[in-house]
Design a protein around this motif. Structure first.
Motif, mmCIF file in Angstrom:
data_model
loop_
_atom_site.group_PDB
_atom_site.id
_atom_site.type_symbol
_atom_site.label_atom_id
_atom_site.label_comp_id
_atom_site.label_asym_id
_atom_site.label_seq_id
_atom_site.Cartn_x
_atom_site.Cartn_y
_atom_site.Cartn_z
ATOM 1 N N LEU A 106 -5.466 -6.026 9.395
ATOM 2 C CA LEU A 106 -4.650 -4.914 8.558
ATOM 3 C C LEU A 106 -5.188 -3.428 9.015
ATOM 4 N N GLN A 107 -6.398 -3.342 9.187
ATOM 5 C CA GLN A 107 -7.107 -2.198 9.532
ATOM 6 C C GLN A 107 -6.567 -1.617 11.144
ATOM 7 N N LEU A 129 -8.250 2.427 3.403
ATOM 8 C CA LEU A 129 -7.798 0.975 3.909
ATOM 9 C C LEU A 129 -9.173 0.210 4.457
ATOM 10 N N GLN A 130 -10.099 1.208 5.031
ATOM 11 C CA GLN A 130 -11.214 0.697 5.624
ATOM 12 C C GLN A 130 -12.198 0.155 4.464
ATOM 13 N N GLY A 131 -11.889 1.100 3.462
ATOM 14 C CA GLY A 131 -12.786 0.548 2.175
ATOM 15 C C GLY A 131 -12.370 -0.282 1.408
ATOM 16 N N GLN A 132 -11.025 -0.461 0.968
ATOM 17 C CA GLN A 132 -10.332 -1.464 0.308
ATOM 18 C C GLN A 132 -10.205 -2.858 1.010
ATOM 19 N N TYR A 133 -10.087 -2.727 2.105
ATOM 20 C CA TYR A 133 -9.920 -4.185 3.154
ATOM 21 C C TYR A 133 -10.830 -4.155 4.164
ATOM 22 N N GLY A 134 -12.070 -3.888 3.779
ATOM 23 C CA GLY A 134 -13.009 -3.979 4.842
ATOM 24 C C GLY A 134 -13.304 -5.123 5.777
ATOM 25 N N ASN A 135 -12.818 -6.270 5.281
ATOM 26 C CA ASN A 135 -13.017 -7.608 5.919
ATOM 27 C C ASN A 135 -11.664 -8.012 6.717
ATOM 28 N N LEU A 142 0.763 -1.172 0.000
ATOM 29 C CA LEU A 142 -0.082 -0.081 0.121
ATOM 30 C C LEU A 142 0.981 1.186 -0.071
ATOM 31 N N ASN A 143 0.213 2.402 0.041
ATOM 32 C CA ASN A 143 0.856 3.610 -0.280
ATOM 33 C C ASN A 143 1.335 4.329 1.262
#
Length: 258
Positions: free
Chosen positions: A225-226, A215-221, A50-51
């Motif tokens: 990571l969140q 991050l919460q949108g792309q890796y919501g599950n 990620l960035n």
């Protein structure tokens, strides 16, 4: 109070420990407090795939310039406190009046001004509106009003210039208020979210707070990571506040705010 403190701390502790859990363990029911198989993969994922390194760079630049703005606010507060000029009180009351206007109200006018200057979707466009803060000027003015004017006059009689007096005399005396304002400036810049999101369209200009939202949108599950991203955002502020909280109290009390 101890029981209440423990209850309030449980979500924070779970966030920190979950940052070191594998994704499967973070989703386990019932949840575990301490990680059974600690790992740094979540943090590695943030900075390699990620960035977050770019977001961190942008955030640190904003933090650095917020300290430059802190110096400007200190100069303004010193001017209002120790210089007699026409309209001083009226201008100061005008500065205070801006504190009553919600920041959301001025976002559109500021955006239009920056757009006219060609500063939208640029790092200077993110930085400039945050360089000056009415509340900061107010606190500096309140503190510097307590500095004896005779001390400044004595320095002038010795041939000291105004900038020499400010940097060599006023700043050392005003260390407590500079400390508290520095902490508040760091927290505000570190958590900057809404304005960078509005002014920047390029992801390379986003801050850590905006990156955490993405991050919460792309890796919501992927809760592990969140939690790693959230811990990376929160822990520096907790550390700084823990070490410098006495300066916050001292700065406010010495500025006349109880």
């Amino acid at each position: 109070m101890i029981i209440g403190g423990i209850l309030v701390s449980i979500p924070f502790i779970w966030m920190i420990t979950s940052a070191f859990k594998p994704e499967s363990e973070a989703l386990r029911i019932p949840p575990t407090i301490l990680p059974e198989d600690p790992t740094l993969d979540n943090f590695k994922h943030l900075f390699t795939e990620l960035n977050f390194l770019v977001y961190l760079r942008n955030t640190l630049i904003i933090v650095a310039f917020s300290f430059v703005g802190l110096l400007f606010n200190g100069m303004a507060g010193y001017g209002f406190a120790k210089f007699a000029f026409k309209g001083r009180e009226k201008i100061f009351y005008l500065v205070l009046a801006t504190m009553m206007i919600p920041g959301q109200v001025t976002m559109i006018p500021v955006y239009l001004l920056l757009n006219g200057m060609g500063l939208t979707n640029t790092l200077p466009g993110i930085i400039l509106p945050g360089l000056v803060a009415a509340f900061s000027i107010f606190l500096f003015r309140q503190f510097m009003s307590t500095i004896p004017t005779d001390l400044i006059e004595a320095a002038r009689l010795d041939g000291a210039g105004e900038f020499y007096i400010f940097f060599r005399l006023i700043i050392p005396i005003a260390k407590p208020i500079f400390a508290v304002q520095g902490i508040l400036a760091f927290i505000g810049a570190w958590n900057s979210f809404l304005w960078p999101l509005i002014i920047a369209n390029d992801e390379s200009l986003y801050t850590l707070s905006v990156g955490l939202s993405l991050l919460q949108g792309q890796y919501g599950n992927n809760f592990a990571l969140q939690m790693a991203g959230a811990a990376f955002m929160v822990v520096p502020i907790i550390i700084i506040f823990a070490f410098f909280q006495k300066y916050i109290v001292e700065g406010f009390t010495m500025s006349g705010i109880k």
